[in-house]
Design a protein around this motif. Structure first.
Motif, mmCIF file in Angstrom:
data_model
loop_
_atom_site.group_PDB
_atom_site.id
_atom_site.type_symbol
_atom_site.label_atom_id
_atom_site.label_comp_id
_atom_site.label_asym_id
_atom_site.label_seq_id
_atom_site.Cartn_x
_atom_site.Cartn_y
_atom_site.Cartn_z
ATOM 1 N N ARG A 1 28.176 17.443 26.960
ATOM 2 C CA ARG A 1 29.162 16.942 25.999
ATOM 3 C C ARG A 1 29.398 17.922 24.860
ATOM 4 N NH1 ARG A 1 28.673 11.164 22.698
ATOM 5 N NH2 ARG A 1 30.665 11.334 21.565
ATOM 6 N N TYR A 2 28.341 18.603 24.406
ATOM 7 C CA TYR A 2 28.452 19.454 23.220
ATOM 8 C C TYR A 2 28.390 20.944 23.563
ATOM 9 C CZ TYR A 2 27.648 15.015 20.913
ATOM 10 O OH TYR A 2 27.762 13.709 20.496
ATOM 11 N N SER A 3 28.632 21.282 24.822
ATOM 12 C CA SER A 3 28.507 22.686 25.237
ATOM 13 C C SER A 3 29.525 23.585 24.542
ATOM 14 C CB SER A 3 28.644 22.808 26.754
ATOM 15 O OG SER A 3 29.912 22.331 27.186
ATOM 16 N N ARG A 4 30.755 23.113 24.376
ATOM 17 C CA ARG A 4 31.759 23.963 23.726
ATOM 18 C C ARG A 4 31.418 24.179 22.254
ATOM 19 N NH1 ARG A 4 36.415 26.217 24.845
ATOM 20 N NH2 ARG A 4 36.457 25.247 26.919
ATOM 21 N N GLU A 5 30.968 23.136 21.586
ATOM 22 C CA GLU A 5 30.557 23.301 20.190
ATOM 23 C C GLU A 5 29.399 24.294 20.099
ATOM 24 O OE1 GLU A 5 28.737 20.663 16.466
ATOM 25 O OE2 GLU A 5 29.466 19.643 18.285
ATOM 26 N N TRP A 6 28.478 24.210 21.049
ATOM 27 C CA TRP A 6 27.350 25.151 21.095
ATOM 28 C C TRP A 6 27.868 26.580 21.186
ATOM 29 C CZ3 TRP A 6 22.364 24.152 24.422
ATOM 30 C CH2 TRP A 6 21.555 25.299 24.423
ATOM 31 N N GLU B 1 30.884 27.868 20.625
ATOM 32 C CA GLU B 1 31.678 28.304 19.479
ATOM 33 C C GLU B 1 30.782 28.619 18.284
ATOM 34 O OE1 GLU B 1 34.580 25.241 18.933
ATOM 35 O OE2 GLU B 1 35.808 25.908 20.636
ATOM 36 N N THR B 2 29.716 27.854 18.104
ATOM 37 C CA THR B 2 28.769 28.151 17.030
ATOM 38 C C THR B 2 28.041 29.460 17.304
ATOM 39 O OG1 THR B 2 28.448 25.774 16.676
ATOM 40 C CG2 THR B 2 26.813 27.262 15.720
ATOM 41 N N TRP C 1 27.812 31.233 27.243
ATOM 42 C CA TRP C 1 27.869 30.079 28.149
ATOM 43 C C TRP C 1 26.648 30.040 29.069
ATOM 44 C CZ3 TRP C 1 30.825 25.971 27.697
ATOM 45 C CH2 TRP C 1 32.058 26.062 27.022
ATOM 46 N N LEU D 1 23.023 26.220 14.503
ATOM 47 C CA LEU D 1 22.987 25.402 15.714
ATOM 48 C C LEU D 1 22.270 24.076 15.504
ATOM 49 C CD1 LEU D 1 22.273 28.068 18.473
ATOM 50 C CD2 LEU D 1 24.224 26.511 18.440
ATOM 51 N N VAL E 1 24.164 20.863 16.513
ATOM 52 C CA VAL E 1 24.341 20.737 17.959
ATOM 53 C C VAL E 1 23.041 20.289 18.611
ATOM 54 C CG1 VAL E 1 24.945 21.956 20.079
ATOM 55 C CG2 VAL E 1 26.122 22.511 17.946
ATOM 56 N N LYS F 1 22.221 16.673 18.102
ATOM 57 C CA LYS F 1 22.976 15.783 18.993
ATOM 58 C C LYS F 1 22.397 15.795 20.404
ATOM 59 C CE LYS F 1 27.199 16.743 16.386
ATOM 60 N NZ LYS F 1 28.467 17.513 16.400
#
Length: 565
Positions: A44-49, A51-52, A70, A200, A203, A206
């Motif tokens: 769920r939070y991979s993109r936020e990870w 981008e951070t 990634w 991080l 993230v 979460k």
């Protein structure tokens, strides 16, 4: 130590002490469901990870290098959590985690477990790559099978409170280390983030929310005083760290003259168990053969990737290429290597101290070549005082050491030099064409067995061992606190194999379609983690999406992007 730091640490340890009681009462099915929740939250939070991570490493969001974040970020945690969940399911059903995996004899009375590929999807996505975990000498298959599961074989016998001192370079290291403490060592965990990774924190909070809520995990930020207070707290039972040998010694023995005296006397100030992963000077042995122009170019890019992935800020980044002085193609290979170093995308030096370490290398080797922001040191010789063999530069610095002899003599000498004269034992790479491997026969097999490294990669980068969730990751066993080298213990190890000695990774010497044309059955194109891969970011993002929810429908997009790379 300030009052605020003391209160923060005391609150975290007290909560974990209560959480340990709950953890001991938590049965395997519930523990497995927690892993499923970690997996879902990571997805769920991979993109936020990512981008951070890009902001920390000063990478634009359209950078082709973002694939590194990634695959070494959310992808690694997704696959790690899934592998552990599978192992817990096996234990729930009365099976060993290694049941269903091919197990066979390895050299020197060892036992090998084939951990990759595992299933059709692995075979399709990385066709031609293979990984196996070796036991130590004298350990048979039945013993491996019976002992696999580690702390989850007796889940009610917990191991207290552990502290993880997180890494600041690869952002899945710390969360994976937390899972290993929880499931392999069966203890609750306080994770102290490296200050580089403090952004991080939201993230990770979460992602680990279910375990934080139950008191199994606490996340802390702050400077060295927080880490010091944690590791020395009376309520903490064990410590795991990732970093440098210097940092390890400061934690274990103290700093300054007193620390040096303690180390010399073998009297640590930290007496609780400590495990560690500390990097070192990783070699790449280039075995001479008859290579085509395409082979020379491809393997030069391979070597450049081993050094320049994450700008060299990797504990297992190749620092010295060991090549044959008698190889007729040596000069052409070095020319391709220079071109590959120049061709690789430039990037900011985000990791603290990078410029100073590069300057240190250039002072030691004033004749070193400057290739953009990269440094190439040639003319190294076997010598215990050779700085490039003893100092981990942790920066875009690559050395070349030459040895004489025919392929068999060269390889035997390279093994001796890598074992005896290089600092650290985390990982070693071997590049050799299939025809040469066949001609060397048992000489080659003996070389692989004789290398004292925690991961040995043949025509692959040891970093792939890091990315393989069921492989073990850590130094070669046998180090002591007073001579720590690359550390003590292992992590990852999704099958929870007891006391693995090493991981052996193999890959194709040539990418498809050249591999097929030359009789090497491997369908993988140029690996997406190559720093020169044009579509690496897209391919590895799609691979991460696949790890969120594996399925056939995702494969065409991954293959199409990989082929364009």
């Amino acid at each position: 130590m300030t009052t605020t730091v003391a209160a923060t640490v005391e609150a975290a340890v007290s909560a974990l002490r209560q959480g340990e009681i709950v953890w001991a009462r938590t049965a395997l099915p519930a523990r497995r469901r927690l892993l499923d929740q970690i997996h879902a939250n990571t997805a769920r939070y991979s993109r936020e990870w990512v981008e951070t991570a890009a902001a920390i490493k000063q990478l634009p969001l359209d950078s082709p290098l973002l694939g590194e974040e990634w695959v070494s970020g959310p992808y690694s945690l997704l696959t790690g959590a899934a592998a552990l969940a599978e192992s817990l399911l096996a234990l729930e059903e009365g099976r060993s985690p290694v049941d269903g995996y091919p197990i066979h004899a390895a050299p020197g009375g060892r036992t090998a477990v084939d951990v990759f590929p595992h299933g059709l999807f692995d075979w399709l996505l990385l066709n031609g790559f293979h990984a196996e975990v070796w036991s130590g000498p004298g350990v048979d298959a039945e013993t491996v099978r019976a002992r696999a599961g580690l702390g989850q074989r007796t889940p009610n016998q917990t191991g207290g409170v552990g502290v993880v001192l997180g890494a600041g370079n690869i952002f899945s290291i710390a969360p994976l280390d937390v899972l290993y403490q929880l499931y392999a060592d069966n203890r609750v965990v306080a994770l102290k983030l490296n200050p580089i990774t403090d952004p991080l924190l939201p993230v990770l909070e979460k992602i680990f929310a279910p375990m934080i809520e139950l008191g199994f995990v606490r996340l802390l930020t702050g400077g060295p005083e927080v880490g010091t207070a944690l590791v020395h707290h009376a309520g903490v039972d064990a410590v795991h760290m990732t970093g440098s040998a210097l940092t390890h010694d400061a934690i274990v023995f103290g700093t300054g003259e007193e620390g040096a005296r303690n180390k010399a006397a073998g009297t640590p100030t930290l007496t609780k168990p400590i495990t560690s992963e500390l990097g070192g000077v990783s070699p790449t042995i280039v075995v001479p053969g008859r290579w085509s122009n395409a082979d020379l170019r491809f393997q030069a890019e391979h070597l450049a990737t081993q050094r320049l992935h994450n700008n060299g800020y990797n504990c297992v980044a190749a620092q010295v290429a060991v090549i044959s002085a008698d190889w007729p193609q040596k000069d052409r290979f070095l020319a391709e290597l220079r071109a590959a170093l120049e061709r690789a995308p430039q990037r900011p030096d985000y990791y603290p101290g990078s410029a100073a370490r590069v300057d240190d290398a250039r002072r030691s080797y004033p004749d070193a070549e400057r290739i953009g922001a990269r440094t190439l040191i040639t003319g190294l010789v076997p010598d215990r005082n050779e700085a490039a063999l003893r100092t981990e530069y942790f920066a875009p610095v690559l050395g070349v050491l030459e040895l004489r002899g025919d392929p068999a003599e060269f390889l035997a000498q390279a093994v001796r030099v890598c074992n005896d004269e290089f600092e650290g034992t985390l990982g070693v790479n071997i590049i050799a064409d299939p025809a040469t491997i066949d001609r060397l026969g048992e000489h080659f097999d003996r070389a692989v067995a004789d290398l004292r490294y925690g991961t040995v990669a043949i025509n692959a980068w040891t970093g792939l061992g890091y990315l393989t969730a069921r492989a073990s990751w850590g130094a070669f066993p046998g180090h002591t606190l007073a001579d720590i080298q690359s550390g003590i213990g292992v992590v990852h190890n999704g099958l929870l194999i007891a006391e693995p000695e090493r991981t052996v990774v193999r890959g194709p010497f040539r990418p498809a379609p050249r591999s097929l044309l030359r009789g090497e059955f491997a369908l993988s194109p140029k690996p997406p983690w190559f720093v020169t891969n044009r579509t690496g970011a897209t391919t590895l993002r799609r691979l991460t999406d696949f790890a969120k929810r594996p399925g056939v429908a995702a494969l065409p997009g991954i293959f199409a992007s990989a082929l364009r790379g």
